[in-house]
Design a protein around this motif. Structure first.
Motif, mmCIF file in Angstrom:
data_model
loop_
_atom_site.group_PDB
_atom_site.id
_atom_site.type_symbol
_atom_site.label_atom_id
_atom_site.label_comp_id
_atom_site.label_asym_id
_atom_site.label_seq_id
_atom_site.Cartn_x
_atom_site.Cartn_y
_atom_site.Cartn_z
ATOM 1 N N ASP A 1 -3.848 -5.425 -11.423
ATOM 2 C CA ASP A 1 -3.967 -5.920 -10.003
ATOM 3 C C ASP A 1 -5.326 -4.966 -9.441
ATOM 4 O OD1 ASP A 1 -1.616 -6.869 -10.033
ATOM 5 O OD2 ASP A 1 -0.765 -5.435 -9.245
ATOM 6 N N ASN B 1 -9.060 -1.626 -11.269
ATOM 7 C CA ASN B 1 -8.057 -2.058 -11.341
ATOM 8 C C ASN B 1 -7.672 -1.072 -12.687
ATOM 9 O OD1 ASN B 1 -11.070 -4.397 -11.264
ATOM 10 N ND2 ASN B 1 -8.725 -5.328 -10.574
ATOM 11 N N VAL C 1 -4.153 3.907 -1.137
ATOM 12 C CA VAL C 1 -4.007 3.326 -1.786
ATOM 13 C C VAL C 1 -3.433 1.772 -1.574
ATOM 14 C CG1 VAL C 1 -3.991 2.927 -4.708
ATOM 15 C CG2 VAL C 1 -3.738 5.053 -3.510
ATOM 16 N N ASN D 1 -3.618 -2.319 -2.741
ATOM 17 C CA ASN D 1 -3.290 -3.283 -3.550
ATOM 18 C C ASN D 1 -4.041 -4.445 -3.189
ATOM 19 O OD1 ASN D 1 -2.183 -5.176 -5.657
ATOM 20 N ND2 ASN D 1 -1.251 -3.300 -6.731
ATOM 21 N N LEU E 1 -6.961 -2.829 -7.144
ATOM 22 C CA LEU E 1 -6.673 -0.980 -5.467
ATOM 23 C C LEU E 1 -8.003 -0.422 -5.605
ATOM 24 C CD1 LEU E 1 -4.626 1.279 -8.189
ATOM 25 C CD2 LEU E 1 -3.546 -0.956 -6.334
ATOM 26 N N GLU E 2 -7.667 -0.469 -4.192
ATOM 27 C CA GLU E 2 -8.648 0.312 -3.139
ATOM 28 C C GLU E 2 -7.878 1.980 -2.860
ATOM 29 O OE1 GLU E 2 -12.117 -0.393 -2.179
ATOM 30 O OE2 GLU E 2 -12.308 -2.089 -3.283
ATOM 31 N N SER F 1 -12.626 1.998 -6.190
ATOM 32 C CA SER F 1 -12.253 0.352 -6.252
ATOM 33 C C SER F 1 -12.322 0.346 -8.226
ATOM 34 C CB SER F 1 -13.157 -0.895 -5.547
ATOM 35 O OG SER F 1 -12.889 -1.751 -6.202
ATOM 36 N N ALA G 1 5.016 2.397 -6.847
ATOM 37 C CA ALA G 1 3.948 1.553 -7.610
ATOM 38 C C ALA G 1 4.835 0.102 -7.700
ATOM 39 C CB ALA G 1 3.886 1.535 -8.361
ATOM 40 N N TRP H 1 3.370 -3.591 -8.966
ATOM 41 C CA TRP H 1 2.347 -3.275 -8.927
ATOM 42 C C TRP H 1 2.179 -3.818 -11.116
ATOM 43 C CZ3 TRP H 1 -0.672 1.463 -7.019
ATOM 44 C CH2 TRP H 1 -1.005 1.375 -5.583
ATOM 45 N N TRP I 1 0.896 -1.157 -0.493
ATOM 46 C CA TRP I 1 0.359 0.068 -0.322
ATOM 47 C C TRP I 1 0.710 1.688 -0.221
ATOM 48 C CZ3 TRP I 1 -0.165 3.378 4.163
ATOM 49 C CH2 TRP I 1 0.658 3.265 5.457
#
Length: 849
Positions: A184, A208, A238, A240, A186-187, A206, A177, A180, A158
Motif C-alpha cells: 500500500d 510503500n 497518514v 493510505n 502511504l502519504e 511518500s 492500520a 492495510w 487515513w
C-alpha cells in the motif's frame, strides 16, 4: 459545470443518451446473459477484440471474467456487467463507457483487484461543458437509471502517527492500520512550523509498506522530512492511497466520471487516479469545464441516498469531488490528494445549488493551481450555496495557491443568487493546518447566522482564520488556533445590522510565531453594532493579543467598534495595540474578568495614556440604567390594562411624543385610540412609573388603513430615551412584522417576516413581544396572529444573543409604540394589554420564628 440556463432533468438525460449514437451500431452486441469470454454470449459469436465498440443489451447479465490485453473502443451497458468477484481483472478501453444499466466491481478478497483503465486519451481534444456525452470527452458516463456499484476491500482510509518522527526513520507506529497491506502507498502529511518555509506546506513523505505488524508499519524508504507532534496534541495524518477497486486514466491522458442519474449510487473503498483533464492555455493549463474526477451533475433529488465512502482521488487535474445540483450525497472518509483546483467544490451561480450534502472525515491534501501564483482563494473545501449541508471532522493541509488560499473557504456571493439557498453549513470539529496561506478564509456579506464550532488551525503560513468581507454575523466558538505565520485571526468584516459578528471561547497561542492573536484590519463599512469577543485566551504572540492595525490615511478610516469581554492573556504578551490611523470615533470596550470596565481610544485622544498599547484609556461613569430611578418600581408579576373606567386618557399611563407632532390619544369605548392630529408623529405609551429589564408583552390591536404602524417596545430609560428594543407591524406587504432596535435615535431592523405575512386593515390581531437577557446576550422574540384564533406555539421572529451594549442588561420603560401619518382619518385602536416580568422574583425572607 457552468451553463447559462437549466434544462429539466428528463431533457438532460434524454439528450445525453441520444448523443451516444456511435454506440447504436456497436460491433459487438450481447445476445444473451453469460460470461464475457464465451462466444455464445455475443451475436456474431466473436468475443470483443481490441478497438471494438460494445453493447451489453437490456436484460442481459454479463460476467466479465477475462482481462483484455488491448483496449476496447466505446462501451454501452444497458443490462448489467459484473466483474467476476473471484478474480483480479482489468478492463481497458479507449472510448466512453456509458452506463444505463448496472456495473458491479466488488472483489471477494483484498488480494484481488478490479480495474477499469481509459487509455490513449488526448486531453487537447476535450470539448467540455454542455449536457451531451461527447466522443472526444472520454470517461465514465452514468446516466438515467444507470447504477455504479463499486465496493472494494474495507480499510482505514487515513489515520494519524502515534507520535512525532524524525527524518531518516522507516518504522512508524500509527493509530489505526485496519485493512492495510504490504505494498500500500502511504502519504504522510507535513507538520513543520511555517518559519521553515516551503517544507511546512509541501514536506510530504511518500512510501510503500514493506512490513506491517498491528499498528506498526515499515516503509520502503526512510522519511525525508521531520513530522513533529505539534503543541503536544496533533500528529501528522497518514493517508493510505491504495484501493483494490480502481478507475483510472493514465499519466499522459486523464479521464473523468460524470453521474446524471435518477437513483442513488454506491462507491466504497474505491480509488480514482489520473482523472480531471487539463488543457494548455498559453504558458499554463486550465481544467476542462465539467470534466472532473467524481462529478454528480444536475441529478437533483435523483442522487439522494448516494454513498461515497473511503474513496481516494489522487493525481487529479481538475476538481476531485463535485456534487453539482445533486442533493443528498454522503461523502465519508474520502481523500483528495494531489489535486489541481479546489478539491471539494461545485459551480457558483443560480441553478447550481446543492442541498443536504455531508462531508464526514474527508481529507483535502496537496491542492494546487497552475501557475501557483494564480491560485487566489484556492481551497481544499469550497463551501458553496445550498441548504442543509454539513462538514464535520474533516481536515485540509498542503493547500498551495496564493493570497487568501485556504483549507476551508466560504466564497463571496454564494447564497445571494436569488435561488432561496444560503451558505449556512453545519461546521464543526474540522482541522486546517500546514497550508501555504490561511487555515480558513471567509468572504461573505449577509445576515445569515453561521456557527463555526471547535475549529482547529495550526502552522498555516499566514493566518489561522481570516474573516471578511464587509459585514456578516458569523459566530466562531471553541476554536483552537496555534502557531500560524502572521495572525491567529485576521478580521476584515464588521457586524451585520441584525446579528453580531462574534468570537467566543477561542484559545489562540501564537507559539512565538504569530504577531497577533486577533488582528482587526481595514474594513469598508461603518459597523452597525460592536463585534463581540468573549471568554478568549491569548498567549505566545510577538506583538499584541488584540491589535487594530489599519495603516491607511486617517481620512479614509472607518470606525472600529469592538467589545472584549472576560478575555485573558496568559503571559507577558501585550494585551492591546492601536494604530495611530484609526478613525477618531473608534471604541474598544474592555470588560475584564476582574476590575472595572474601561474603554480604549486612539493615543491622541483624551484619557490615561498607555504607551505600550499606543492607546488612551478611560473608565466610563457607572451606568445606573440597570436600576430603577427614583420613584420607579420594578414590574414584579403581571400588569393588565383593558382601558376601561377612564373618562378620556388612561391616568395610569404616560404618553410620550418623541417627535414634534403630537397625536390625539384617548380612551374610546374601552380601547386606547391613537389618531393623527394632521401631522405624522410617534407616540410611546407606557405604564406610569413601572420599569423592567426582562418583559413579555402582548396587546390586541386593529388599524384603519395602510400607513400607520403599531408595535411594542422595551428597555427605554429616562437617561437614554432614544434607545430601546421594539417590534412593529402595519397593513400591507411592505409593512410586515419586524423586530428592530433604536440606538441614539437611529433605527436598525434585525429581522422581518416575508410579504406573505401581511395583515389587513380593519381586522383585529394580537401582537406579542418578549425581551429577555441571557448568558450570551439579549433574546428578542415576537409573534403575530389574528384575534379569535389560537395563539401559535412558535415565535414568528427571533433574534438571539444580541449584544447591543447600550441596551444590554438595562432596565427601562416598556409599552405600546405607535407611528401615525398625517391624515386624521387614520386610526389605531389598542386593547387588552398584558406585561409579565421574566425576571424571577426573589423569595420572601424566611420567617425567623
Amino acid at each position: 459545470m457552468l451553463s447559462r440556463f437549466v434544462l429539466p432533468s428528463f431533457i438532460v438525460l434524454f439528450i445525453g443518451v441520444v448523443a451516444c449514437s456511435q454506440l447504436e451500431s456497436a460491433e459487438c452486441r450481447t445476445q444473451q446473459s453469460g460470461l464475457w469470454s464465451d462466444s455464445d454470449t455475443w451475436t456474431n459469436k466473436r468475443v470483443p477484440q481490441s478497438g471494438d465498440t460494445i453493447l451489453v443489451q437490456a436484460d442481459h447479465a454479463i460476467v466479465f471474467d477475462k482481462s483484455n490485453s488491448a483496449a476496447f473502443g466505446a462501451v454501452r451497458i444497458e443490462g448489467s456487467l459484473r466483474f467476476d468477484p473471484k478474480q483480479s481483472l482489468e478492463f481497458s478501453m479507449q472510448g466512453n463507457l456509458l452506463l444505463l444499466g448496472k456495473l458491479t466491481l466488488a472483489p471477494a478478497s483484498p488480494n484481488m483487484r478490479h480495474v477499469i483503465t481509459f487509455t490513449n486519451i488526448d486531453e487537447a481534444k476535450y470539448v467540455g461543458g454542455g449536457m451531451r456525452m461527447l466522443e472526444s470527452d472520454v470517461g465514465l458516463w452514468v446516466m438515467r437509471d444507470g447504477l455504479l456499484d463499486a465496493v472494494g476491500a474495507r480499510k482505514t482510509p487515513w489515520t494519524h502517527l502515534q507520535r512525532g518522527y524524525k527524518a531518516g526513520q522507516k518504522t512508524l507506529e500509527v493509530k489505526d492500520a485496519t485493512g492495510w497491506r504490504i505494498g500500500d502507498q502511504l502519504e504522510i502529511a507535513p507538520t513543520l512550523s511555517p518559519n521553515i518555509g516551503e517544507a511546512s506546506w509541501n514536506g510530504y513523505d511518500s512510501a510503500n509498506i514493506t512490513a506491517i505488524n498491528g499498528t506498526t508499519v515499515t516503509l520502503d524508504a526512510p522519511l525525508r522530512f521531520d513530522h513533529p507532534q505539534v503543541n503536544d496534541q496533533w500528529t501528522a495524518e497518514v493517508l493510505n492511497l491504495t484501493r483494490n477497486v480502481l478507475l483510472q486514466g493514465t499519466e499522459t491522458g486523464r479521464a473523468h466520471t460524470i453521474f446524471m442519474v435518477k437513483r442513488p449510487q454506491t462507491l466504497k473503498n474505491v480509488e480514482l487516479r489520473h482523472m480531471g483533464p487539463r488543457q494548455k492555455k498559453g504558458d499554463y493549463t486550465d481544467g476542462v469545464l465539467g470534466r472532473y474526477a467524481l462529478h454528480f451533475h444536475h441529478s437533483q433529488d435523483g442522487s439522494r441516498g448516494s454513498i461515497v465512502e473511503n474513496v481516494v482521488i489522487r493525481d487529479c487535474g481538475n476538481h476531485a469531488f463535485v456534487p453539482h445540483w445533486s442533493h443528498g450525497i454522503t461523502l465519508q472518509g474520502c481523500i483528495s490528494h494531489n489535486t489541481w483546483e479546489d478539491a471539494y467544490w461545485w459551480d457558483p451561480g443560480k441553478g447550481n445549488q446543492t442541498h443536504d450534502v455531508l462531508f464526514d472525515r474527508c481529507v483535502a491534501s496537496r491542492i494546487q493551481d497552475d501557475p501557483a501564483f494564480r491560485g487566489y482563494r484556492l481551497a481544499g473545501f469550497n463551501l458553496r450555496h445550498g441548504n442543509g449541508n454539513e462538514v464535520v471532522d474533516c481536515v485540509a493541509f498542503g493547500v498551495q495557491g496564493n493570497n487568501d488560499a485556504s483549507g476551508f473557504l466560504w466564497p463571496e456571493n454564494s447564497g445571494s443568487e436569488g435561488d432561496g439557498s444560503n451558505t449556512v453549513w453545519r461546521f464543526h470539529r474540522n482541522v486546517s493546518h500546514n497550508n501555504k496561506c490561511d487555515g480558513l478564509f471567509t468572504w461573505q456579506n449577509n445576515d445569515q447566522r453561521h456557527l463555526v464550532e471547535k475549529f482547529v488551525a495550526y502552522h498555516n503560513a499566514d493566518n489561522g482564520l481570516e474573516h471578511g468581507a464587509y459585514n456578516n454575523s458569523y459566530v466562531y466558538r471553541d476554536a483552537v488556533i496555534y502557531g500560524n505565520g502572521h495572525a491567529g485571526v485576521q478580521i476584515h468584516a464588521v457586524s451585520a445590522s441584525s446579528r453580531q459578528l462574534a468570537f467566543e471561547n477561542l484559545t489562540v497561542n501564537g507559539a512565538g510565531l504569530s504577531k497577533y492573536a486577533l488582528e482587526f484590519v481595514k474594513h469598508q463599512p461603518d459597523p452597525q453594532q460592536a463585534t463581540w469577543v468573549e471568554n478568549c485566551t491569548f498567549t505566545g504572540v510577538t506583538e499584541a493579543a488584540v491589535a487594530f492595525t489599519y495603516d491607511g490615511p486617517p481620512s479614509k478610516a472607518k470606525r472600529d467598534w469592538v467589545d472584549v469581554v472576560a478575555c485573558r492573556v496568559l503571559d507577558d504578551s501585550q494585551p492591546f495595540l492601536l494604530s495611530d490611523n484609526l478613525h477618531p470615533d473608534s471604541l474598544i470596550t474592555v470588560e475584564p474578568l476582574d476590575g472595572r470596565t474601561f474603554e480604549l481610544r486612539r493615543a491622541d485622544q483624551e484619557g490615561e495614556r498607555i504607551s505600550q498599547w499606543n492607546a488612551r484609556m478611560t473608565v466610563p461613569a457607572s451606568d445606573e440604567s440597570d436600576r430603577p430611578a427614583n420613584g420607579k418600581r420594578l414590574l414584579q408579576k403581571t400588569l393588565v390594562e383593558n382601558f376601561t373606567g377612564y373618562q378620556a386618557k388612561p391616568s395610569s399611563w404616560t404618553i410620550a411624543f418623541p417627535s414634534d407632532a403630537k397625536l390625539h390619544v384617548q380612551v374610546d369605548d374601552g380601547e386606547l385610540l391613537f389618531q393623527s392630529a394632521g401631522k405624522a408623529g410617534l407616540a410611546l405609551a407606557h405604564p406610569k412609573d413601572v420599569v423592567s429589564e426582562n418583559v413579555d408583552q402582548r396587546v390586541k390591536f386593529r388599524i384603519s388603513s395602510n400607513l400607520p404602524l403599531v408595535g411594542l417596545f422595551a428597555r427605554r430609560s429616562e437617561s437614554n430615551p432614544e434607545s430601546f428594543y421594539g417590534v412593529r407591524v402595519g397593513v400591507g406587504s411592505s409593512r410586515t412584522l419586524e423586530i428592530f432596535r433604536q440606538v441614539d435615535g437611529q433605527d436598525a431592523v434585525f429581522t422581518a417576516l416575508g410579504s406573505e405575512q401581511a395583515i389587513a386593515s380593519g381586522a383585529t390581531y394580537w401582537l406579542r413581544f418578549q425581551v429577555e437577557s441571557r448568558e450570551r446576550g439579549t433574546d428578542l422574540r415576537a409573534k403575530l396572529w389574528p384575534a379569535g384564533q389560537q395563539e401559535p406555539a412558535d415565535w414568528s421572529l427571533e433574534v438571539l444573543g444580541n449584544h447591543e451594549r447600550s441596551l444590554r442588561g438595562s432596565t427601562g420603560q416598556f409599552g405600546v409604540w405607535i407611528k401615525q401619518r398625517g391624515s386624521n382619518s387614520r386610526k389605531i385602536w389598542c386593547d387588552d394589554y398584558h406585561a409579565t416580568s421574566l425576571t424571577p422574583v426573589p423569595p420572601a425572607p424566611a420567617d425567623p420564628r
